[in-house]
Design a protein around this motif. Structure first.
Motif, PDB file in Angstrom:
ATOM      1  N   ILE A 106       3.065   8.341  -3.486  1.00 22.55           N
ATOM      2  CA  ILE A 106       3.184   7.087  -2.710  1.00 22.55           C
ATOM      3  C   ILE A 106       4.582   6.471  -2.752  1.00 22.55           C
ATOM      4  O   ILE A 106       4.823   5.467  -2.095  1.00 22.55           O
ATOM      5  CB  ILE A 106       2.135   6.033  -3.149  1.00 22.55           C
ATOM      6  N   PHE A 107       5.458   7.071  -3.558  1.00 22.36           N
ATOM      7  CA  PHE A 107       6.840   6.575  -3.585  1.00 22.36           C
ATOM      8  C   PHE A 107       7.775   7.649  -3.031  1.00 22.36           C
ATOM      9  O   PHE A 107       7.652   8.828  -3.361  1.00 22.36           O
ATOM     10  CB  PHE A 107       7.267   6.219  -5.015  1.00 22.36           C
ATOM     11  N   GLU A 108       8.706   7.216  -2.184  1.00 21.34           N
ATOM     12  CA  GLU A 108       9.750   8.118  -1.679  1.00 21.34           C
ATOM     13  C   GLU A 108      10.710   8.446  -2.836  1.00 21.34           C
ATOM     14  O   GLU A 108      10.684   7.757  -3.866  1.00 21.34           O
ATOM     15  CB  GLU A 108      10.566   7.429  -0.573  1.00 21.34           C
TER      16      GLU A 108
ATOM     17  N   SER B 293      13.658   7.686  -3.028  1.00 23.63           N
ATOM     18  CA  SER B 293      14.486   6.490  -3.243  1.00 23.63           C
ATOM     19  C   SER B 293      13.783   5.470  -4.143  1.00 23.63           C
ATOM     20  O   SER B 293      14.394   4.514  -4.590  1.00 23.63           O
ATOM     21  CB  SER B 293      14.753   5.816  -1.897  1.00 23.63           C
ATOM     22  N   GLY B 294      12.482   5.687  -4.367  1.00 24.00           N
ATOM     23  CA  GLY B 294      11.710   4.713  -5.150  1.00 24.00           C
ATOM     24  C   GLY B 294      10.938   3.744  -4.270  1.00 24.00           C
ATOM     25  O   GLY B 294      10.097   2.984  -4.757  1.00 24.00           O
ATOM     26  N   ALA B 295      11.229   3.766  -2.954  1.00 29.87           N
ATOM     27  CA  ALA B 295      10.516   2.860  -2.035  1.00 29.87           C
ATOM     28  C   ALA B 295       9.108   3.397  -1.771  1.00 29.87           C
ATOM     29  O   ALA B 295       8.880   4.613  -1.819  1.00 29.87           O
ATOM     30  CB  ALA B 295      11.278   2.766  -0.721  1.00 29.87           C
ATOM     31  N   LEU B 296       8.188   2.490  -1.512  1.00 28.55           N
ATOM     32  CA  LEU B 296       6.825   2.902  -1.157  1.00 28.55           C
ATOM     33  C   LEU B 296       6.816   3.571   0.206  1.00 28.55           C
ATOM     34  O   LEU B 296       7.588   3.185   1.093  1.00 28.55           O
ATOM     35  CB  LEU B 296       5.924   1.662  -1.057  1.00 28.55           C
ATOM     36  N   THR B 297       5.929   4.545   0.388  1.00 34.38           N
ATOM     37  CA  THR B 297       5.756   5.092   1.740  1.00 34.38           C
ATOM     38  C   THR B 297       5.205   3.964   2.625  1.00 34.38           C
ATOM     39  O   THR B 297       4.531   3.045   2.138  1.00 34.38           O
ATOM     40  CB  THR B 297       4.748   6.256   1.743  1.00 34.38           C
ATOM     41  N   GLU B 298       5.489   4.046   3.905  1.00 34.22           N
ATOM     42  CA  GLU B 298       5.088   2.975   4.833  1.00 34.22           C
ATOM     43  C   GLU B 298       3.572   2.768   4.824  1.00 34.22           C
ATOM     44  O   GLU B 298       3.078   1.642   4.875  1.00 34.22           O
ATOM     45  CB  GLU B 298       5.561   3.294   6.261  1.00 34.22           C
ATOM     46  N   ARG B 299       2.818   3.871   4.724  1.00 30.83           N
ATOM     47  CA  ARG B 299       1.354   3.785   4.764  1.00 30.83           C
ATOM     48  C   ARG B 299       0.841   2.957   3.576  1.00 30.83           C
ATOM     49  O   ARG B 299       0.033   2.052   3.723  1.00 30.83           O
ATOM     50  CB  ARG B 299       0.779   5.203   4.748  1.00 30.83           C
ATOM     51  N   THR B 300       1.340   3.303   2.383  1.00 31.93           N
ATOM     52  CA  THR B 300       0.872   2.587   1.184  1.00 31.93           C
ATOM     53  C   THR B 300       1.372   1.152   1.191  1.00 31.93           C
ATOM     54  O   THR B 300       0.644   0.230   0.811  1.00 31.93           O
ATOM     55  CB  THR B 300       1.348   3.321  -0.093  1.00 31.93           C
ATOM     56  N   LYS B 301       2.595   0.964   1.650  1.00 30.76           N
ATOM     57  CA  LYS B 301       3.133  -0.399   1.713  1.00 30.76           C
ATOM     58  C   LYS B 301       2.247  -1.271   2.621  1.00 30.76           C
ATOM     59  O   LYS B 301       1.922  -2.413   2.279  1.00 30.76           O
ATOM     60  CB  LYS B 301       4.567  -0.352   2.256  1.00 30.76           C
ATOM     61  N   GLY B 302       1.849  -0.707   3.740  1.00 33.13           N
ATOM     62  CA  GLY B 302       0.982  -1.455   4.671  1.00 33.13           C
ATOM     63  C   GLY B 302      -0.340  -1.808   4.016  1.00 33.13           C
ATOM     64  O   GLY B 302      -0.836  -2.934   4.149  1.00 33.13           O
ATOM     65  N   PHE B 303      -0.907  -0.844   3.291  1.00 36.46           N
ATOM     66  CA  PHE B 303      -2.184  -1.118   2.628  1.00 36.46           C
ATOM     67  C   PHE B 303      -2.012  -2.187   1.557  1.00 36.46           C
ATOM     68  O   PHE B 303      -2.809  -3.141   1.467  1.00 36.46           O
ATOM     69  CB  PHE B 303      -2.777   0.154   2.002  1.00 36.46           C
ATOM     70  N   LEU B 304      -0.977  -2.044   0.730  1.00 39.10           N
ATOM     71  CA  LEU B 304      -0.786  -3.026  -0.359  1.00 39.10           C
ATOM     72  C   LEU B 304      -0.497  -4.414   0.207  1.00 39.10           C
ATOM     73  O   LEU B 304      -0.905  -5.434  -0.362  1.00 39.10           O
ATOM     74  CB  LEU B 304       0.343  -2.577  -1.294  1.00 39.10           C
ATOM     75  N   GLN B 305       0.198  -4.457   1.348  1.00 39.54           N
ATOM     76  CA  GLN B 305       0.452  -5.762   1.976  1.00 39.54           C
ATOM     77  C   GLN B 305      -0.876  -6.422   2.393  1.00 39.54           C
ATOM     78  O   GLN B 305      -1.100  -7.610   2.125  1.00 39.54           O
ATOM     79  CB  GLN B 305       1.358  -5.579   3.211  1.00 39.54           C
ATOM     80  N   SER B 306      -1.750  -5.640   3.014  1.00 34.88           N
ATOM     81  CA  SER B 306      -3.029  -6.240   3.449  1.00 34.88           C
ATOM     82  C   SER B 306      -3.862  -6.628   2.228  1.00 34.88           C
ATOM     83  O   SER B 306      -4.554  -7.652   2.232  1.00 34.88           O
ATOM     84  CB  SER B 306      -3.795  -5.298   4.387  1.00 34.88           C
ATOM     85  N   PHE B 307      -3.772  -5.838   1.161  1.00 34.63           N
ATOM     86  CA  PHE B 307      -4.519  -6.162  -0.060  1.00 34.63           C
ATOM     87  C   PHE B 307      -4.026  -7.482  -0.655  1.00 34.63           C
ATOM     88  O   PHE B 307      -4.816  -8.375  -0.963  1.00 34.63           O
ATOM     89  CB  PHE B 307      -4.370  -5.024  -1.080  1.00 34.63           C
ATOM     90  N   ILE B 308      -2.717  -7.614  -0.815  1.00 33.67           N
ATOM     91  CA  ILE B 308      -2.201  -8.808  -1.515  1.00 33.67           C
ATOM     92  C   ILE B 308      -2.344 -10.055  -0.634  1.00 33.67           C
ATOM     93  O   ILE B 308      -2.540 -11.167  -1.146  1.00 33.67           O
ATOM     94  CB  ILE B 308      -0.743  -8.581  -2.019  1.00 33.67           C
TER      95      ILE B 308
END
Ligand code: FMN
Length: 188
Positions: free
Chosen positions: A154-156, A158-173
């Motif tokens: 789930i991390f690129e 670069s250490g950044a989250l993949t867009e898919r996981t980032k989207g999910f975590l955004q909706s979760f939080i």
């Protein structure tokens, strides 16, 4: 305007490179301005025993209990160990639950994120944890559930989250922030 709600975040892994810790830090960055997430360390808590939990209690117990009591809400981000909750996290739950009748947890709105490199995303730990949260009177957000599977991917680089996981975590939080506001509102 509503006051910012402080969320104590407990990470079930003590590992330096913990995927769960990285997820917790990512959630802290994604959180809307209505909530502020802060990781509360659990690795220094002596294993719970009523023999040592006497007056004066171990300093680590007191400091931990005070941090949980000061928080408006609690968020758990944890791996699964042997289909259950890691011992360090269970120990923290036990420490916070005592002295009897003075639990630090009661009434704090909670949510659970579990993450594993495996295929079922820590489902067993997630639900074992929820069992304790019922008894501890932590009203737990039901939806969205968060079982993060294949968490090694789930991390690129670069250490950044993949867009898919980032989207999910955004909706979760975002949903969790709404849950915290709802649960901590002052009745008219
Ligand atoms: C003692 C132990 C038990 C484990 N049991 C499970 C398990 O039941 N299910 C699972 O999906 N992964 C299991 N794992 C693998 C963890 O999911 C993996 O090590 C994960 O990266 C730990 O989370 P962290 O990166 O946040 O430390 C276990 C790991 C350890 C050390």
């Amino acid at each position: 305007m509503s006051q910012v709600k402080h969320v104590a975040v407990l990470v079930g892994s003590l590992r330096k490179e913990s995927i769960n810790k990285k997820i917790a830090l990512a959630l802290a960055k994604l959180a809307p301005s209505s909530i502020k997430l802060e990781i509360v360390e659990i690795g220094d808590l002596p294993l719970y025993s009523e023999d040592i939990d006497v007056t004066p209690a171990p300093a680590q117990y007191t400091a931990f209990r005070n941090k949980i009591k000061a928080a408006d809400a609690v968020l758990f981000v944890t791996p699964e160990y042997n289909r259950s909750v890691p011992a360090a996290l269970k120990n923290a739950l036990d420490v916070g639950s005592r002295p009897y009748g003075q639990s630090a947890w009661s009434g704090k709105p909670g949510a659970v994120v579990s993450a594993s490199p495996g295929a079922i995303g820590g489902f067993g730990a997630n639900h074992h944890l929820r069992q304790s949260l019922v008894f501890l009177n932590i009203p737990c957000m039901q939806q969205p559930e968060a079982y993060i599977s294949n968490a090694g991917t789930i991390f690129e680089e670069s250490g950044a989250l993949t867009e898919r996981t980032k989207g999910f975590l955004q909706s979760f939080i975002d949903a969790y922030a709404d849950w915290v506001m709802l649960q901590t509102r002052t009745p008219k």
